[in-house]
Motif scaffolding. Structure first.
Motif, PDB file in Angstrom:
ATOM      1  N   ALA A  42       0.835  -1.394   0.037  1.00  0.00           N
ATOM      2  CA  ALA A  42       0.091   0.068  -0.024  1.00  0.00           C
ATOM      3  C   ALA A  42       0.969   1.413   0.184  1.00  0.00           C
ATOM      4  O   ALA A  42       1.895   1.217   0.623  1.00  0.00           O
ATOM      5  N   GLN A  43       0.494   2.277  -0.821  1.00  0.00           N
ATOM      6  CA  GLN A  43       1.065   3.533  -0.600  1.00  0.00           C
ATOM      7  C   GLN A  43       0.568   4.416   0.592  1.00  0.00           C
ATOM      8  O   GLN A  43      -0.535   4.402   0.607  1.00  0.00           O
ATOM      9  N   GLY A  44       1.487   4.733   1.290  1.00  0.00           N
ATOM     10  CA  GLY A  44       1.203   5.740   2.265  1.00  0.00           C
ATOM     11  C   GLY A  44       0.934   4.934   3.486  1.00  0.00           C
ATOM     12  O   GLY A  44       1.935   3.982   3.839  1.00  0.00           O
ATOM     13  N   SER A  45       0.296   5.390   4.643  1.00  0.00           N
ATOM     14  CA  SER A  45       0.398   4.648   5.673  1.00  0.00           C
ATOM     15  C   SER A  45      -0.207   3.099   5.664  1.00  0.00           C
ATOM     16  O   SER A  45      -1.294   2.980   4.984  1.00  0.00           O
ATOM     17  N   VAL A  46       0.194   2.243   6.449  1.00  0.00           N
ATOM     18  CA  VAL A  46      -0.046   1.011   6.358  1.00  0.00           C
ATOM     19  C   VAL A  46      -0.899   0.418   7.535  1.00  0.00           C
ATOM     20  O   VAL A  46      -1.493  -0.508   7.782  1.00  0.00           O
ATOM     21  N   ASN A  47      -1.050   1.463   8.656  1.00  0.00           N
ATOM     22  CA  ASN A  47      -1.719   1.195  10.027  1.00  0.00           C
ATOM     23  C   ASN A  47      -3.095   1.370   9.547  1.00  0.00           C
ATOM     24  O   ASN A  47      -3.880   2.461   9.190  1.00  0.00           O
ATOM     25  N   ALA A  48      -3.853   0.179   9.739  1.00  0.00           N
ATOM     26  CA  ALA A  48      -5.358   0.311   9.571  1.00  0.00           C
ATOM     27  C   ALA A  48      -6.139   1.108  10.201  1.00  0.00           C
ATOM     28  O   ALA A  48      -6.905   1.618   9.845  1.00  0.00           O
ATOM     29  N   GLN A  50      -5.130   3.878  11.568  1.00  0.00           N
ATOM     30  CA  GLN A  50      -4.535   5.247  11.284  1.00  0.00           C
ATOM     31  C   GLN A  50      -5.451   5.769   9.935  1.00  0.00           C
ATOM     32  O   GLN A  50      -6.057   6.718   9.978  1.00  0.00           O
ATOM     33  N   GLN A  51      -5.652   4.610   9.096  1.00  0.00           N
ATOM     34  CA  GLN A  51      -6.564   4.782   7.887  1.00  0.00           C
ATOM     35  C   GLN A  51      -7.874   4.947   8.288  1.00  0.00           C
ATOM     36  O   GLN A  51      -8.518   6.091   7.467  1.00  0.00           O
ATOM     37  N   ILE A  56     -12.716   8.815   8.784  1.00  0.00           N
ATOM     38  CA  ILE A  56     -13.860   9.283   9.542  1.00  0.00           C
ATOM     39  C   ILE A  56     -13.530  10.890   9.687  1.00  0.00           C
ATOM     40  O   ILE A  56     -14.551  11.534   9.447  1.00  0.00           O
ATOM     41  N   LYS A  57     -12.424  11.477   9.822  1.00  0.00           N
ATOM     42  CA  LYS A  57     -12.108  12.559   9.497  1.00  0.00           C
ATOM     43  C   LYS A  57     -12.702  13.302   8.300  1.00  0.00           C
ATOM     44  O   LYS A  57     -13.312  14.431   8.365  1.00  0.00           O
TER      45      LYS A  57
END
Length: 89
Positions: A42-48, A50-51, A56-57
């Motif tokens: 995955a590009q960017g963050s891998v932490n589910a 955090q995603q 939500i934001k």
């Protein structure tokens, strides 16, 4: 005699296809050789977690935008004027 030639031709084609299938299975494509585990990165963050928080934001921002547009439509601050000849539709 022709039946034997046909059978030999078909068996040869099948053998070639099986050999090609084996070759493709043994030798990975260049894109697969970059990632030895064969998993998509995955590009960017891998932490589910955090995603999900970022999603939500973003959804909360979209909700506030839609609510403000809805408020403008219901209080009459947006006026719509339709121009054109309805018979040409």
């Amino acid at each position: 005699m022709t039946n034997t030639k046909y059978l030999n031709a078909v068996l040869t084609v099948i053998a070639l296809l099986l050999a090609l299938n084996l070759w493709v299975g043994v030798h990975p494509s260049p894109s697969e050789s970059m990632n030895p585990e064969g998993q998509a990165i995955a590009q960017g963050s891998v932490n589910a977690g955090q995603q999900r928080a970022e999603m939500i934001k973003e959804l909360q921002g979209l909700k506030s935008t839609v609510e403000s547009m809805s408020k403008k439509l219901t209080d009459g601050s947006i006026k719509v004027k339709v121009e054109g000849d309805p018979s040409k539709d």
